[in-house]
Design a protein around this motif. Sequence first.
Motif, PDB file in Angstrom:
ATOM      1  N   UNK A  23       0.841  -1.193   0.000  1.00 22.67           N
ATOM      2  CA  UNK A  23       0.000   0.000   0.000  1.00 22.67           C
ATOM      3  C   UNK A  23       0.878   1.246   0.000  1.00 22.67           C
ATOM      4  N   UNK A  24       0.622   2.135  -0.925  1.00 26.24           N
ATOM      5  CA  UNK A  24       1.339   3.402  -1.019  1.00 26.24           C
ATOM      6  C   UNK A  24       0.344   4.542  -0.881  1.00 26.24           C
ATOM      7  N   UNK A  25       0.705   5.603  -0.189  1.00 27.11           N
ATOM      8  CA  UNK A  25      -0.148   6.772  -0.086  1.00 27.11           C
ATOM      9  C   UNK A  25       0.458   7.887  -0.916  1.00 27.11           C
ATOM     10  N   UNK A  26      -0.357   8.449  -1.806  1.00 27.10           N
ATOM     11  CA  UNK A  26       0.086   9.548  -2.659  1.00 27.10           C
ATOM     12  C   UNK A  26      -0.602  10.809  -2.179  1.00 27.10           C
ATOM     13  N   UNK A  27       0.166  11.852  -1.914  1.00 27.17           N
ATOM     14  CA  UNK A  27      -0.403  13.109  -1.465  1.00 27.17           C
ATOM     15  C   UNK A  27      -0.181  14.158  -2.537  1.00 27.17           C
ATOM     16  N   UNK A  28      -1.217  14.918  -2.848  1.00 27.90           N
ATOM     17  CA  UNK A  28      -1.100  15.963  -3.861  1.00 27.90           C
ATOM     18  C   UNK A  28      -0.235  17.090  -3.316  1.00 27.90           C
ATOM     19  N   UNK A  29       0.793  17.435  -4.078  1.00 24.15           N
ATOM     20  CA  UNK A  29       1.722  18.505  -3.704  1.00 24.15           C
ATOM     21  C   UNK A  29       1.904  19.416  -4.902  1.00 24.15           C
ATOM     22  N   UNK A  30       2.455  20.584  -4.652  1.00 21.40           N
ATOM     23  CA  UNK A  30       2.795  21.474  -5.758  1.00 21.40           C
ATOM     24  C   UNK A  30       4.097  22.187  -5.450  1.00 21.40           C
ATOM     25  N   UNK A  31       4.764  22.588  -6.505  1.00 23.01           N
ATOM     26  CA  UNK A  31       5.958  23.423  -6.406  1.00 23.01           C
ATOM     27  C   UNK A  31       5.593  24.763  -7.023  1.00 23.01           C
ATOM     28  N   UNK A  32       5.919  25.837  -6.309  1.00 20.70           N
ATOM     29  CA  UNK A  32       5.675  27.186  -6.805  1.00 20.70           C
ATOM     30  C   UNK A  32       6.992  27.753  -7.304  1.00 20.70           C
ATOM     31  N   UNK A  59       3.982  16.845 -12.840  1.00 21.69           N
ATOM     32  CA  UNK A  59       2.892  16.110 -13.467  1.00 21.69           C
ATOM     33  C   UNK A  59       1.913  17.019 -14.207  1.00 21.69           C
ATOM     34  N   UNK A  60       2.234  18.297 -14.297  1.00 23.22           N
ATOM     35  CA  UNK A  60       1.336  19.261 -14.927  1.00 23.22           C
ATOM     36  C   UNK A  60       2.153  20.277 -15.701  1.00 23.22           C
ATOM     37  N   UNK A  61       1.689  20.615 -16.895  1.00 24.48           N
ATOM     38  CA  UNK A  61       2.347  21.688 -17.633  1.00 24.48           C
ATOM     39  C   UNK A  61       2.124  22.998 -16.904  1.00 24.48           C
ATOM     40  N   UNK A  62       2.892  23.985 -17.272  1.00 27.24           N
ATOM     41  CA  UNK A  62       2.767  25.296 -16.635  1.00 27.24           C
ATOM     42  C   UNK A  62       1.319  25.749 -16.676  1.00 27.24           C
ATOM     43  N   UNK A  63       0.857  26.312 -15.588  1.00 26.92           N
ATOM     44  CA  UNK A  63      -0.507  26.837 -15.601  1.00 26.92           C
ATOM     45  C   UNK A  63      -0.580  28.036 -16.552  1.00 26.92           C
ATOM     46  N   UNK A  64      -1.631  28.080 -17.274  1.00 29.76           N
ATOM     47  CA  UNK A  64      -1.807  29.177 -18.218  1.00 29.76           C
ATOM     48  C   UNK A  64      -2.787  30.151 -17.608  1.00 29.76           C
ATOM     49  N   UNK A  65      -2.263  31.268 -17.139  1.00 33.06           N
ATOM     50  CA  UNK A  65      -3.069  32.226 -16.393  1.00 33.06           C
ATOM     51  C   UNK A  65      -2.481  33.610 -16.612  1.00 33.06           C
ATOM     52  N   UNK A  66      -3.249  34.504 -17.162  1.00 25.62           N
ATOM     53  CA  UNK A  66      -2.762  35.840 -17.494  1.00 25.62           C
ATOM     54  C   UNK A  66      -2.234  36.584 -16.279  1.00 25.62           C
ATOM     55  N   UNK A  67      -2.940  36.514 -15.169  1.00 19.50           N
ATOM     56  CA  UNK A  67      -2.574  37.300 -13.994  1.00 19.50           C
ATOM     57  C   UNK A  67      -1.911  36.459 -12.909  1.00 19.50           C
ATOM     58  N   UNK A  68      -1.125  35.456 -13.304  1.00 17.42           N
ATOM     59  CA  UNK A  68      -0.458  34.590 -12.336  1.00 17.42           C
ATOM     60  C   UNK A  68       0.579  35.370 -11.533  1.00 17.42           C
ATOM     61  N   UNK A  69       0.611  35.101 -10.245  1.00 16.27           N
ATOM     62  CA  UNK A  69       1.667  35.667  -9.400  1.00 16.27           C
ATOM     63  C   UNK A  69       2.807  34.671  -9.212  1.00 16.27           C
ATOM     64  N   UNK A  70       2.557  33.397  -9.566  1.00 10.93           N
ATOM     65  CA  UNK A  70       3.577  32.348  -9.512  1.00 10.93           C
ATOM     66  C   UNK A  70       3.109  31.211 -10.398  1.00 10.93           C
ATOM     67  N   UNK A  71       4.062  30.392 -10.855  1.00 12.02           N
ATOM     68  CA  UNK A  71       3.705  29.138 -11.508  1.00 12.02           C
ATOM     69  C   UNK A  71       3.534  28.123 -10.382  1.00 12.02           C
ATOM     70  N   UNK A  72       2.377  27.508 -10.324  1.00  9.30           N
ATOM     71  CA  UNK A  72       2.082  26.498  -9.314  1.00  9.30           C
ATOM     72  C   UNK A  72       1.763  25.209 -10.054  1.00  9.30           C
ATOM     73  N   UNK A  73       2.655  24.229  -9.946  1.00  7.48           N
ATOM     74  CA  UNK A  73       2.494  23.000 -10.723  1.00  7.48           C
ATOM     75  C   UNK A  73       2.455  21.794  -9.788  1.00  7.48           C
ATOM     76  N   UNK A  74       1.594  20.832 -10.133  1.00  6.95           N
ATOM     77  CA  UNK A  74       1.497  19.606  -9.352  1.00  6.95           C
ATOM     78  C   UNK A  74       2.728  18.747  -9.562  1.00  6.95           C
TER      79      UNK A  74
END
Length: 131
Positions: free
Chosen positions: A68-77, A110-125
């Motif tokens: 059994x493995x537990x996967x937790x959703x994380x992001x890097x900013x 696991x995610x391409x760069x978020x596409x957001x005009x008014x982003x204050x940071x790139x937040x990727x999973x």
Amino acid sequence: MDAGALLAGRARAEQMMKDQCIIRRVIGETTDRETGKVVPVYDAVYNGRCKLQSYEGYEQEKNTAGTALTVQRMSVHLPVGAYRINVGDFVEITGSRMDPLLVGRKFRITQEAPFKTFATAYRVFVDYIAD
């Protein structure tokens, strides 16, 4: 939104990025002369500020080969415009002023760069890579 407010938001987001990381991308492969194994060749595509964040209370248990493995959703900013993010790039925390136990932790984007005009940071999973 005015440009001044956006730039102030980006500056504030970067101030919160207290960790350092290096991000590597697989650019090919080679054969290890000692073991005969084919191993990936990496290129560093980013080296700088980041922040590791637990995205939300979301854990998922998976069974793999009877374990059994537990996967937790994380992001890097990352700072906006830091680099062109690709799924599959590898993040390694190389320094942390707030938590020295983060140093050496590795993740796979696991995610391409978020596409957001008014982003204050790139937040990727990211997924944690156990040693």
